[in-house]
Scaffold this active site. Structure first.
Site, PDB file in Angstrom:
ATOM      1  N   ASP A  88       0.896  -1.147   0.000  1.00 13.96           N
ATOM      2  CA  ASP A  88       0.000   0.000   0.000  1.00 13.96           C
ATOM      3  C   ASP A  88       0.939   1.202   0.000  1.00 13.96           C
ATOM      4  O   ASP A  88       1.594   1.482   1.022  1.00 13.96           O
ATOM      5  CB  ASP A  88      -0.865  -0.016   1.266  1.00 13.96           C
ATOM      6  CG  ASP A  88      -1.809   1.180   1.328  1.00 13.96           C
ATOM      7  OD1 ASP A  88      -1.407   2.282   0.926  1.00 13.96           O
ATOM      8  OD2 ASP A  88      -2.952   1.023   1.800  1.00 13.96           O
ATOM      9  N   HIS A  89       1.053   1.889  -1.143  1.00 13.38           N
ATOM     10  CA  HIS A  89       2.144   2.865  -1.252  1.00 13.38           C
ATOM     11  C   HIS A  89       2.005   4.022  -0.265  1.00 13.38           C
ATOM     12  O   HIS A  89       2.967   4.696   0.037  1.00 13.38           O
ATOM     13  CB  HIS A  89       2.318   3.356  -2.687  1.00 13.38           C
ATOM     14  CG  HIS A  89       1.311   4.369  -3.142  1.00 13.38           C
ATOM     15  ND1 HIS A  89       0.017   4.056  -3.450  1.00 13.38           N
ATOM     16  CD2 HIS A  89       1.411   5.698  -3.346  1.00 13.38           C
ATOM     17  CE1 HIS A  89      -0.621   5.145  -3.815  1.00 13.38           C
ATOM     18  NE2 HIS A  89       0.193   6.162  -3.765  1.00 13.38           N
TER      19      HIS A  89
ATOM     20  N   HIS B   5      -5.863   2.827   1.592  1.00 14.46           N
ATOM     21  CA  HIS B   5      -5.050   3.959   2.063  1.00 14.46           C
ATOM     22  C   HIS B   5      -5.680   4.659   3.274  1.00 14.46           C
ATOM     23  O   HIS B   5      -5.018   4.960   4.250  1.00 14.46           O
ATOM     24  CB  HIS B   5      -4.884   5.014   0.967  1.00 14.46           C
ATOM     25  CG  HIS B   5      -4.336   4.476  -0.321  1.00 14.46           C
ATOM     26  ND1 HIS B   5      -3.413   3.471  -0.372  1.00 14.46           N
ATOM     27  CD2 HIS B   5      -4.563   4.825  -1.616  1.00 14.46           C
ATOM     28  CE1 HIS B   5      -3.109   3.207  -1.633  1.00 14.46           C
ATOM     29  NE2 HIS B   5      -3.792   4.012  -2.409  1.00 14.46           N
TER      30      HIS B   5
HETATM   31  C1  BG6 Z   1      -3.741   4.839  -6.021  1.00 15.74           C
HETATM   32  C2  BG6 Z   1      -5.114   4.896  -6.592  1.00 15.74           C
HETATM   33  O1  BG6 Z   1      -3.640   3.790  -5.097  1.00 15.74           O
HETATM   34  O2  BG6 Z   1      -3.440   6.068  -5.372  1.00 15.74           O
HETATM   35  C3  BG6 Z   1      -5.270   6.074  -7.539  1.00 15.74           C
HETATM   36  O3  BG6 Z   1      -5.386   3.687  -7.288  1.00 15.74           O
HETATM   37  C4  BG6 Z   1      -4.839   7.354  -6.861  1.00 15.74           C
HETATM   38  O4  BG6 Z   1      -6.609   6.183  -8.009  1.00 15.74           O
HETATM   39  C5  BG6 Z   1      -3.473   7.194  -6.238  1.00 15.74           C
HETATM   40  O5  BG6 Z   1      -4.819   8.381  -7.838  1.00 15.74           O
HETATM   41  C6  BG6 Z   1      -3.103   8.398  -5.420  1.00 15.74           C
HETATM   42  O6  BG6 Z   1      -1.778   8.261  -4.992  1.00 15.74           O
HETATM   43  P1  BG6 Z   1      -0.895   9.526  -4.634  1.00 15.74           P
HETATM   44  O7  BG6 Z   1       0.375   8.949  -4.119  1.00 15.74           O
HETATM   45  O8  BG6 Z   1      -0.734  10.330  -5.883  1.00 15.74           O
HETATM   46  O9  BG6 Z   1      -1.671  10.277  -3.594  1.00 15.74           O
END
Ligand code: BG6
Length: 514
Positions: A202-203, A265
């Site tokens: 989960d980044h 997230h």
């Molecule tokens: C991803 C989603 O996990 O996170 C995307 O699938 C979203 O829809 C993205 O745009 C947002 O990531 P960040 O790091 O740009 O906030």
């Protein structure tokens, strides 16, 4: 509001822990994807060039279309250039000559035979006798197939209990699309892999400020005594994006904001903010507390009258001064789609620490700007000494963890203005990480990939954190399917979503501005 900047006066007491990965082989399924090119390969390259991966390393990209090793390397090079890395030229040759390509159909046994041969040869060539990381950057349906084939082919199986878990599987969200499919996915993954080999990525958990929540809470004595229902009025968690669905309509239209952002997230961030102190920073101790917290979430009423969770979809509007089409007009989206691009909810945690404290969560696409933050609003002072001079209500103290775009921690305080006898204003103490530490925030994937390679699962979601989230959301999913048409359309570029405002105002609060 005025800002006060702290100064990092003493650079001596930096307590740093970083471990480099030993010999490793990385196999990426779905090597043509947008994510692999924008994030994964550049992050691996940064780790390699920063000596955080051993030189006994190779990478295999894998997908259906025919490609030579050379073409594959060129693709990586182009992606790295596009990601803006300035370190590319220095060590690029050494990295690129460790990148290879294997073509095949993920469902055919032939691909796994080819992989086996190639890996045997490359293991020898680069003297890799260590970690084997299988990174599955593929749609959820394909994950189960690949995991099964990896098991059958003995490429990944079995890791005997009690032995080092050198074979690892990385999978991306969504981890299922509802309770039933999440349970089934787990069953299939566990046919071959033990939980200690599975890295659910989960980044958001790799983002610096998200990781900092744990350090902030548990490395300072100042806030933890206040971190409960006696002092905290409510908490808001926001992930606002100005981007729309972009080129991912096929995926997104089947997914929606609840599954794409909320189930993972948002609930992960909530668990870090609200969990109890773990016994230690060991992966399973942290994950035990996160799972416990997620199990303490009170059921959410799906009934629209209760206004506990609302959804909306973006319509046409203006973004950055330019006209933007509505979600239903986006290429690849069903023109009748009822998929939500915005969700807001009020969650309650049924435990001793948080009973009665609302946690408001909201996330949406095509809002006025990109902003990710956690806002902790403290209770009002019990009595104002300054009523005689007309100050009856003092603004509440607010602590903000800003995750994007400007990473930092901000605390609002009341202070006397110099001059007249009593005149107050709200000041904000700001710790802007980039200004204070003077470094670019590293890409979240770098942290997470390194952790996979060294075998640290702290920042990865464990199975027992997944199931409670689907249990929480299943009644809402059911209700939204049943009542499809009841979706509010908001203008692209707005920062005000009417149902979300009503939701928070119902319990006497207001959203922090986007
Ligand atoms: C991803 C989603 O996990 O996170 C995307 O699938 C979203 O829809 C993205 O745009 C947002 O990531 P960040 O790091 O740009 O906030």
């Amino acid at each position: 509001m005025k800002e006060i900047f702290p100064i990092l006066r003493d650079r001596r007491p930096m307590l740093c822990i970083e471990t480099a990965a030993g010999p490793s082989a990385v196999v990426v399924f779905g090597a043509s994807g947008d994510l692999t090119h924008r994030k994964l390969f550049p992050s691996l390259y940064e780790l390699f060039s920063g000596d955080l991966i051993s030189k006994q390393f190779y990478l295999i990209g894998c997908r259906r279309s025919p490609l030579s090793d050379l073409q594959f390397r060129r693709g990586i090079q182009d992606a790295n250039g596009a990601s803006g890395s300035d370190k590319w030229p220095a060590q690029s040759e050494a990295f690129l000559e460790r990148c290879f390509y294997v073509q095949g159909d993920y469902r055919s046994a032939e691909l796994y035979r080819l992989l086996q041969d190639r890996m045997a040869q490359l293991d020898k060539q680069f003297r890799v006798d260590g970690v084997r990381l299988f990174y599955l950057s593929v749609p959820p349906k394909v994950v189960e197939d690949i995991a099964e084939r990896l098991a059958e082919s003995k490429l990944a199986c079995p890791a005997a209990p009690g032995h080092p878990q050198n074979v690892r599987l990385v999978i991306e969200k969504p981890f299922g699309r509802d309770l039933k499919s999440a349970i089934e996915l787990d069953r299939k993954l566990h046919l071959c892999f033990q939980e200690s080999q599975i890295y659910r990525i989960d980044h958001y958990l790799g983002k610096e400020t998200v990781q900092n929540i744990l350090v902030f809470r548990f490395a300072n004595s100042l806030f933890e005594p206040l971190w409960n229902r006696n002092y905290i009025d409510h908490v808001q968690i926001t992930i606002a994006e100005s981007l729309g669905v972009e080129h991912r309509a096929g995926y997104y239209d089947q997914t929606g904001a609840l599954r794409d952002m909320f189930q993972n997230h948002m609930l992960q961030m909530l668990s870090l903010v609200a969990m109890e102190p773990p016994a230690s920073f060991a992966a399973d101790h942290v994950r035990d507390e996160k799972a416990k917290l997620l199990r303490s979430l009170a059921p959410v009423s799906p009934n629209p009258q209760d206004m506990q969770i609302v959804r909306a979809q973006y319509g046409p509007g203006i973004i950055n001064g330019k006209p933007a089409v509505g979600y239903r007009q986006e290429k690849g989206v069903d023109p009748q789609s009822f998929t939500e691009t915005f969700v807001a909810a009020r969650l309650m945690v049924d435990n001793w620490r948080w009973k009665g404290v609302p946690f408001y969560l909201r996330t949406g696409k095509r809002l006025s700007r990109k902003l990710t933050e956690i806002v902790v609003v403290f209770k009002s002072i019990p009595h104002s000494l300054f009523q005689d001079v007309g100050i009856e209500e003092m603004p509440q103290n607010v602590l903000r963890f800003q995750i994007q775009p400007q990473e930092g921690t901000f605390l609002s305080l009341q202070a006397k203005r110099p001059g007249s006898k009593i005149c107050m204003s709200t000041l904000e103490m700001a710790v802007d990480y980039q200004k204070v530490f003077g470094v670019e925030m590293p890409e979240a994937y770098q942290r997470l990939l390194l952790d996979c390679l060294i075998g640290d699962q702290t920042l990865f979601t464990r199975q027992d954190s997944i199931i409670p989230t689907w249990e929480l959301l299943q009644p809402i999913i059911d209700q939204w399917i049943y009542n499809r048409e009841d979706i509010y359309i908001y203008q692209s570029g707005t920062s005000k979503i009417d149902p979300a405002d009503k939701l928070i105002q119902k319990t006497g609060h207001y959203w922090n501005t986007i």
